[in-house]
Design an enzyme around this catalytic site. Structure first.
Site, PDB file in Angstrom:
ATOM      1  N   GLU A 182      -1.704  -0.021  -7.760  1.00 23.96           N
ATOM      2  CA  GLU A 182      -2.302  -1.319  -7.421  1.00 23.96           C
ATOM      3  C   GLU A 182      -3.774  -1.409  -7.826  1.00 23.96           C
ATOM      4  O   GLU A 182      -4.246  -2.478  -8.237  1.00 23.96           O
ATOM      5  CB  GLU A 182      -2.134  -1.615  -5.932  1.00 23.96           C
ATOM      6  CG  GLU A 182      -0.740  -2.080  -5.534  1.00 23.96           C
ATOM      7  CD  GLU A 182       0.261  -0.935  -5.377  1.00 23.96           C
ATOM      8  OE1 GLU A 182      -0.166   0.237  -5.441  1.00 23.96           O
ATOM      9  OE2 GLU A 182       1.465  -1.210  -5.196  1.00 23.96           O
TER      10      GLU A 182
ATOM     11  N   HIS B 280       6.158  -4.704   5.317  1.00 25.34           N
ATOM     12  CA  HIS B 280       6.653  -5.770   4.447  1.00 25.34           C
ATOM     13  C   HIS B 280       6.542  -7.121   5.131  1.00 25.34           C
ATOM     14  O   HIS B 280       7.286  -8.045   4.813  1.00 25.34           O
ATOM     15  CB  HIS B 280       8.113  -5.512   4.041  1.00 25.34           C
ATOM     16  CG  HIS B 280       8.283  -4.367   3.088  1.00 25.34           C
ATOM     17  ND1 HIS B 280       8.151  -3.064   3.481  1.00 25.34           N
ATOM     18  CD2 HIS B 280       8.551  -4.323   1.760  1.00 25.34           C
ATOM     19  CE1 HIS B 280       8.362  -2.268   2.437  1.00 25.34           C
ATOM     20  NE2 HIS B 280       8.591  -3.006   1.378  1.00 25.34           N
TER      21      HIS B 280
END
Lengths: 318, 321
Positions: free
Chosen positions: B60, B127
């Site tokens: 990322e 999530h």
């Protein structure tokens, strides 16, 4: 290299006089690495210098006056007073100023190189970083991403023995240049105090990059001759180690070579001294930053202007 | 006008932007061949090729740092974090590099980071997060959170055209649940609030999926005249719209799906207290997720995320104040 050292010596002096705010970091003993590397770059090749890489700014065309104004926090300096001592870069010359989190400019360099590759431009991006930065995740993410995308990037490790007070032996067991192979990248070691050797190594890496052969990791082995910053007396460095490296001072080494070629080095030195004196006088006379500007410019309000084109003084580019 | 889901509207925005401007490239994990974990980028690889729809390693920092690098040499990268939760791994590049670049060096970093965010479907602690507040506190970043299909497309196109780093929160639970009329081609939605429903007894201020939860709650109070303000843009914050609504309604309920402490609602509450205090006819009421990770089991998740019932009861109590 002379200009790099002379400007920083002046910076140290101004800092001690209380004229430079904050802290001050210099790159004494490492001038050959950044100067040699930057000389090998073309005008459109951006460079991401580290804290001891003043020479890269100079090679790209940043003026001593702008640098001294920057040290002094003057608005006419490179960052308009927003950044300290070493975190700066003249974007219009293709120099990207570093941040303190290291090596954050490595992924950024990969992105620049990726854009060059996608657009089919004959350009590469070069990022410098220290031995301490090789322990950070960004280093590994950037190395891997660069290799996977086969981008025209050059990574120059300034392996200068210490990350602040931590010696390389406590930073890694495997020399980082050997890690290059694990990423599928060429890794090369070079004497970081030999400006011509650094130049030639980076020149070859650039040639490979532009030929589509991908990124290169170059370990420039050198020594940090001062503390991390002026606030650091570096008592953790054995004096004999410094004495040994002092004999290999990059400027002395290059001076000998040039004298043997018949170059009047003393005249160059005198010219540098005058240039730095003049730049200092001019920078000190500049107005201080206006407090009203402190909250402006957080956002861009016009069309984004990309990094500009810098100088490329090597005769091979002329 | 076509009827599109929220997800299709986002895909359409990417397609339109890439058709119009070859500087627009996409970077992310599994966005190419697989079309993205949620299929937002489905079909874009076939249309634009692997040079512009780039499957990256699971890195990322390198995705966002790489986007910054491409942006400062003239590209318009749009990154996808596979889930908004993973933006924590890119935090340094966003906050320390992208967000400060223009202030420090006068260099614009036109990147967009798409964040599939929010909970409500048993995604569990990693999530389901709503990480917007992390970035609202950091200078130099714009933060958008559309609630409708039309706004999702228009805000994403505006984000891509903006010369600054923009975090684009797209709520996963709206992807296929919300559908609406979406103009064809290119248009930009301004970074301002939108009045979803008029009213003058009370105003509910919300954004993202909470706009829909609030709308349902308001529907259960048919006797009250309740206004609903959808912020759409969290940074910049449409302070005028908030203050106008408070002056008109005098009572305010602020809803955040994010954790309570220092959520955007806290800032909105502070703004109202500082600048519209004399217009209030009751306490500022906040409904948010308590300061806990988002749990997995449906009964536990329902117990923490703001529900229709909690918002309805908060409005009901405040109306009676």
């Amino acid at each position: 290299m002379l200009l790099h050292r002379a400007i920083e010596e002046r910076g140290v002096s101004l800092y001690k006089q209380g004229k430079v705010p904050g802290s001050f970091y210099d790159g004494r003993g490492q001038e050959a690495t950044c100067v040699g590397a930057a000389f090998a770059l073309g005008p459109g090749d951006p460079v991401c210098p580290l804290i001891r890489d003043l020479g890269a700014h100079l090679v790209k065309g940043t003026s001593p006056r702008a640098i001294l104004a920057h040290y002094l926090g003057r608005p006419a300096g490179v960052s308009a007073g927003r950044e300290g001592n070493v975190h700066f870069g003249d974007a219009s010359l293709g120099v990207l100023g570093m941040v303190s989190m290291l090596p954050d400019m490595m992924p950024v360099a990969v992105g620049m190189a990726l854009a060059f590759k996608l657009r089919g431009e004959a350009r590469c991006a070069l990022a410098l970083f220290g031995d301490g930065a090789t322990s950070v995740g960004d280093w590994h993410e950037a190395m891997n991403f660069a290799a996977v995308q086969n981008v025209p990037a050059i990574f120059v490790l300034e392996n200068n023995g210490y990350a602040y007070s931590t010696p390389s032996s406590r930073q890694f067991v495997v020399n980082p240049v050997e890690r290059a192979a694990a990423y599928g990248m060429l890794g090369v070691s070079v004497d970081g105090n030999d400006v011509e050797a650094v130049f030639e190594t980076v020149r070859q890496a650039r040639e490979r990059a532009l030929a589509g052969a991908g990124p290169t990791l170059i370990s420039a082995d050198t020594m940090r001759m001062h503390g991390h910053g002026l606030h650091d007396d570096a008592r953790y460095v054995p004096p004999e180690q410094l004495a040994e490296w002092e004999k290999r001072d990059p400027i002395k080494l290059q001076r000998k070579r040039l004298v043997a070629l018949g170059v009047d080095v003393a005249e160059i030195e005198a010219g540098v001294a005058i240039e730095v004196d003049q730049a200092t006088t001019e920078a000190l006379a500049m107005p201080l930053a206006d407090p009203a500007t402190a909250t402006t410019g957080v956002f861009s309000t016009s069309e984004a202007i990309p990094l500009g084109i810098g100088l490329a003084p090597w005769s091979g580019f002329r | 006008m076509a009827q599109l889901t929220y997800l299709e509207a986002i895909s359409d925005a990417l397609r339109v932007a890439m058709d119009e401007d070859e500087r627009v490239i996409l970077l992310g994990e599994d966005i190419g061949v697989h079309g993205g974990a949620f299929k937002v980028t489905d079909g874009l690889l076939a249309r634009f090729g692997a040079d512009r729809v780039i499957d990256t390693p699971i890195s990322e920092e390198a995705i966002v740092g790489g986007a910054v690098g491409a942006a400062i040499v003239g590209m318009r990268p749009v990154c996808e974090m596979q889930f908004a939760d993973f933006v924590a791994c890119a935090f340094d590049q966003i906050v320390n590099v992208a967000g400060k670049l223009h202030y420090r060096l006068g260099l614009a970093a036109p990147i967009v980071v798409r964040l599939p965010s929010g909970g409500g479907f048993s995604g569990g602690p990693y999530h389901s997060q709503s990480p917007e507040a992390w970035f609202l506190h950091s200078p130099g970043l714009k933060v958008l959170a559309p609630s409708s299909a039309e706004d999702a497309k228009g805000l994403l196109l505006a984000a891509i055209a903006d010369p600054n780093p923009v975090l684009f929160l797209e709520h996963k639970n709206l992807y296929r649940r919300v559908r609406g009329e979406v103009p064809e081609g290119s248009y930009e939605t301004p970074f301002t609030a939108r009045t979803v429903r008029e009213g003058d007894d009370l105003v509910v201020i919300a954004y993202g999926a909470m706009v829909h939860t609030a709308l349902e709650a308001i529907g259960q109070l048919p006797d009250a005249s309740i206004r609903l303000l959808d912020l759409r843009s969290l940074a910049p914050l449409d302070e005028d719209a908030i203050l106008t609504a408070v002056r008109d309604c005098s009572k305010v309920v602020i809803v955040d799906e994010a954790n309570y402490t220092c959520a955007l609602g806290a800032q909105v509450s502070s703004l109202i207290a500082e600048r519209a205090f004399e217009h209030l006819e009751g306490p500022i009421v906040r409904v948010a997720t308590p300061d806990v990770p988002i749990p997995f089991a449906p009964a536990l998740e329902r117990a923490v995320l703001p529900s229709v019932e909690r918002i309805r009861d908060a409005c009901d109590e405040l109306l009676a104040y």
